[in-house]
Enzyme design. Sequence first.
Site, mmCIF file in Angstrom:
data_model
loop_
_atom_site.group_PDB
_atom_site.id
_atom_site.type_symbol
_atom_site.label_atom_id
_atom_site.label_comp_id
_atom_site.label_asym_id
_atom_site.label_seq_id
_atom_site.Cartn_x
_atom_site.Cartn_y
_atom_site.Cartn_z
ATOM 1 N N GLY A 144 0.827 -1.203 0.000
ATOM 2 C CA GLY A 144 0.000 0.000 0.000
ATOM 3 C C GLY A 144 0.858 1.248 0.000
ATOM 4 N N CYS A 145 0.234 2.376 -0.310
ATOM 5 C CA CYS A 145 0.990 3.624 -0.436
ATOM 6 C C CYS A 145 1.539 4.096 0.904
ATOM 7 C CB CYS A 145 0.143 4.706 -1.106
ATOM 8 S SG CYS A 145 -1.481 4.975 -0.364
#
Lengths: 340, 340, 340, 340
Positions: free
Chosen positions: C149-150
């Site tokens: 994920g970011c």
Amino acid sequence: MLKVGIFGATGYTGYELVQILTRHRNTEIVFATSRAEAGSYLSEIYPQAPDVPLIDPDDVDNGGLWSKVDVVFLCLPHAAAAATAVKALHHNVRVIDLSADFRLRDADVYAKWYGHNHPAPELMAESVYGLTEFVREELPGAKLVAVPGCYPTSILLALQPILAANMRLSSPIIADSKSGVSGAGRTPKQNLHFVEVSDNFSPYSIGRKHRHLPEIEQVMGWWHSAPPSLIFSPHLLPVPRGILSTIYVPLVYAVEETAVRTLYETTYANEPFVKFLPAGKHATLGHAVNSNRCAISLQLEGQTLILTSAIDNLIKGAAGQAVQCMNVVFGCDEREGLVG
Amino acid sequence: MLKVGIFGATGYTGYELVQILTRHRNTEIVFATSRAEAGSYLSEIYPQAPDVPLIDPDDVDNGGLWSKVDVVFLCLPHAAAAATAVKALHHNVRVIDLSADFRLRDADVYAKWYGHNHPAPELMAESVYGLTEFVREELPGAKLVAVPGCYPTSILLALQPILAANMRLSSPIIADSKSGVSGAGRTPKQNLHFVEVSDNFSPYSIGRKHRHLPEIEQVMGWWHSAPPSLIFSPHLLPVPRGILSTIYVPLVYAVEETAVRTLYETTYANEPFVKFLPAGKHATLGHAVNSNRCAISLQLEGQTLILTSAIDNLIKGAAGQAVQCMNVVFGCDEREGLVG
Amino acid sequence: MLKVGIFGATGYTGYELVQILTRHRNTEIVFATSRAEAGSYLSEIYPQAPDVPLIDPDDVDNGGLWSKVDVVFLCLPHAAAAATAVKALHHNVRVIDLSADFRLRDADVYAKWYGHNHPAPELMAESVYGLTEFVREELPGAKLVAVPGCYPTSILLALQPILAANMRLSSPIIADSKSGVSGAGRTPKQNLHFVEVSDNFSPYSIGRKHRHLPEIEQVMGWWHSAPPSLIFSPHLLPVPRGILSTIYVPLVYAVEETAVRTLYETTYANEPFVKFLPAGKHATLGHAVNSNRCAISLQLEGQTLILTSAIDNLIKGAAGQAVQCMNVVFGCDEREGLVG
Amino acid sequence: MLKVGIFGATGYTGYELVQILTRHRNTEIVFATSRAEAGSYLSEIYPQAPDVPLIDPDDVDNGGLWSKVDVVFLCLPHAAAAATAVKALHHNVRVIDLSADFRLRDADVYAKWYGHNHPAPELMAESVYGLTEFVREELPGAKLVAVPGCYPTSILLALQPILAANMRLSSPIIADSKSGVSGAGRTPKQNLHFVEVSDNFSPYSIGRKHRHLPEIEQVMGWWHSAPPSLIFSPHLLPVPRGILSTIYVPLVYAVEETAVRTLYETTYANEPFVKFLPAGKHATLGHAVNSNRCAISLQLEGQTLILTSAIDNLIKGAAGQAVQCMNVVFGCDEREGLVG
């Protein structure tokens, strides 16, 4: 491998140029100058820049660097650019000048708009006005290229097909232009402070007061036998980059929109960096920023031709167009280093 | 009618103060100074400002203006503010100082953080630290009020209830703060250029390096018998105004969130300018900008108390809080001129 | 030439992926899907996109397209991604999944945080968590890669050296993260309306409420024998792209900052996409946006280690990291198609 | 005390109206409606709103609320507004309509531009077009006021003095207008997503396609005996609020700029909400946002008169002008509740 020197590498245009040339497969940056930042690295100023050392421009002379380069890019203020161009040409180094010094052909007009006599008037006629799409025959081997101004690029690419058709036009053509803040340069000024620009939008130098006006009208005169006058209204947009010009051209005779569309389609059919939009679409900054593309739309409303034209002021309006010129001057692929 | 003088009217804080005082029904602006812009009108600088003439600060002495005012607001750099405060007090004029000069009580701490000896150390102990919510008894009639800094206001209003409860806390409290650009002042600087700030977000002076740190820790020491140390991390937000602080307080013993909520509800139940948010809501800039309001939220995560606190840095963090102080000093309605 | 399929090409991540793959010299996009926009071209949605036709995802099955591709990228919502991954693997097509479906290893944790049972729990253990810098040995030939994920990317790259050193740490580590709006996706929502975001700044899901929390803690557990707990506070920044995380790590024993700096320098000395900044510098969005770079800084304040970490959420936090993974899976140059 | 009802209180215009009326010393909000949000409070939607309860519009009928109000403001979509106006007038309640329903006088024109027959054509002729500056004699006691559109307000206030002088003009007048995003309403749409608008700038409905065109031309016909046609080009600015129109008027005969300036100075000398700027200045959004002011500048370039005109679209272009109308209708101070 082309050996390249950059004068004035720390402004927004100079930095953009370094980024493009770093991607370019046929160039090598031999030196980059900055009078104020000599001794440091470009990466100390721009966090994503490569580690290019910055030298004092005088060290190009002192260090014998003229003999190491094939071409120099001048991202310098007017007057300083012309003085440097003279030196470069003396050393048989080709010049791509991003300043205003060699865009005008008339020394009196230059003196009037720039407030001083031209430093090298004998060179004015020798420069090629580097709107690449229309000077592909003149650029190869050119010694001195004047890269068009940012506003002129957006306006002239939109006007060329209708002007070159030489149909009768009324005066004035109105160009209502809007530019992002990088067009005003990197030097801190009150009117460029974030708090002043943010949530704001401001006209400036509107009418016939901006220095790009004589440049645009000069080129209009090359393309049309009785060119209309121009009203040119720049505005400051609260965005970092991009120019959108909305242009109103008063036609004298009724024509069909499809006929005018054909002019544009024909002119730009094979251009790698001009995108003529389908009917019903308008150019937006989103069409152009971060690329060397100029997007153009057209709509006819009665006898008023309405054009929209969008570019990235730092790329197609400056560093990208400069590299496009260089590519043609030296016979590289015109698209090398550039995103279309 | 209170007669008011403003020193330093052309900065963002000075302008905000003029706007508030123009709305205020019990004040009259007698003079406003600007060394750089003396002779012009505030409306030449801010397009919506009233036509307040700007005079040189020396003309307050020369023109005998001290006798015409009841109170002066100092929107001046540190050191200059203290020197002006001495003069004002000498003329029996009350002082609301928006600089940092009278916030700290210890001249050595001041000298360390501001790089010079305090110009009027004898006055340091006499000033009232104007966090109005907690000095309502000390303000009436006060001669010298030190308006809290913008970051300290956002952080201290959020910390007061938990600190005043004097429960055991670990070190450090962490205040991760984010401020709009007007907090950095109106003077043009490279890092405040629109192109540098836009689309960017930057930490600066994080840890224990920012001048507001000793101010915050000093006040923490007034409220808690064994105050934790502070880590304070400011960041620059691409917005013109507003501060949001996200604060992490490590508790030593487990408590119920409802018990802590009660502390905050009790403290701020009747405060016109502090809004304690219901469970599940967080403070945002939208709660606070363009008003004198501080919005505060609370959430307990294990033994970490997480607070969010939002103010407008120019209003509750400067000019609004200054007027709030003035209202209490002179017995006006505390809310006069202010939006809550 | 790698044959590539893209599921979900019209979201911000899918579009970014198309742009990267278009530049990539060893890939060819065979198909791109969009359930809502099937039948149109990507260039109708994004004005600078190439003319990629969009097909319905069901047409991949119906049209026998599985046999035409070597690898698919899944830019799909969770659950939909897992279902598509099962099909792809069944056809011996490798999967680079940008959704959250294969990041967690524990089906119960997944069910708790995503609100439904995992559609293919038998594959959870087979996926490689594609934080390329730390799985270069596991990626070559991998069948199923879960792109981190970011927020986890920005936080984990900053934490890895200190965690892997396995020194004693207190709880909690606090990650105060700020993200640009593209991280919230392209679907129009009230809280993403320009007027709501502009001039605003908002915390959301702070504490231990965001779905990226278990992902980060899971990986912390791989690197440290007694990992601290995490407080993770996301905030919405008024910028289109970029994440900056400011991270506070409480050390149990005093150490020298230089010793910790050495850990980071050693870990990231030869990494093409991680830039560890010199002392005194902090990461900003400007270090990272529009590139696959993660910039990290470090500062020790007493026994609190303060890290800042910046990435472009759509590139290093999604599409760029996905291509970096693909490059290693298939033995291409890890940097191909990416700007570092 | 005027008793006021608001239909459609949760849009940007409705909220702005609540804020103004809350400040207004002669009004009391009796009810505020919202079909979608009935049952909640306005403060749940706007964090700084007062705690106004929102009721279903049908409850105005059902609850007998018509008899409790003197005037209603309609912040409703077209058609819905007309239907509500009919009811209000039936109950002898005065109507200030912020929709487009009663701006046009010709039912056929309305049907053409709005795509349906007018719901109450018999009322069209009875409404007063509430450009207050020019209808101060018609407003007192008016039963139905049509508040001008936002773009028409900015353009018509700029054009009135030159049109009313009835000198010969050519066609077309060109109005190149730029509006902030709140003008497009609060409903989430793809083109209003922060990521789409930020860093962008877009023309839309340019030429003779926008619904405000017939409204502007209608009023031009009231002021000039042979009005020119209009080209009207709206653009979307990346700011939350404000409209700037740059207007080009082609004169047939040469005139002195000072003569035209005198027309404007005379017209607007005593207007509290129109600021005619001195020569050399241009209107900017900064002159107008957050106030009920319209700032206008004038410059003559050959025979082209260039006007710039700035307003806040939500205030002078909607809620502020509506309250200005109400003040005159009911004989209050025209400035009450408004910032000039």
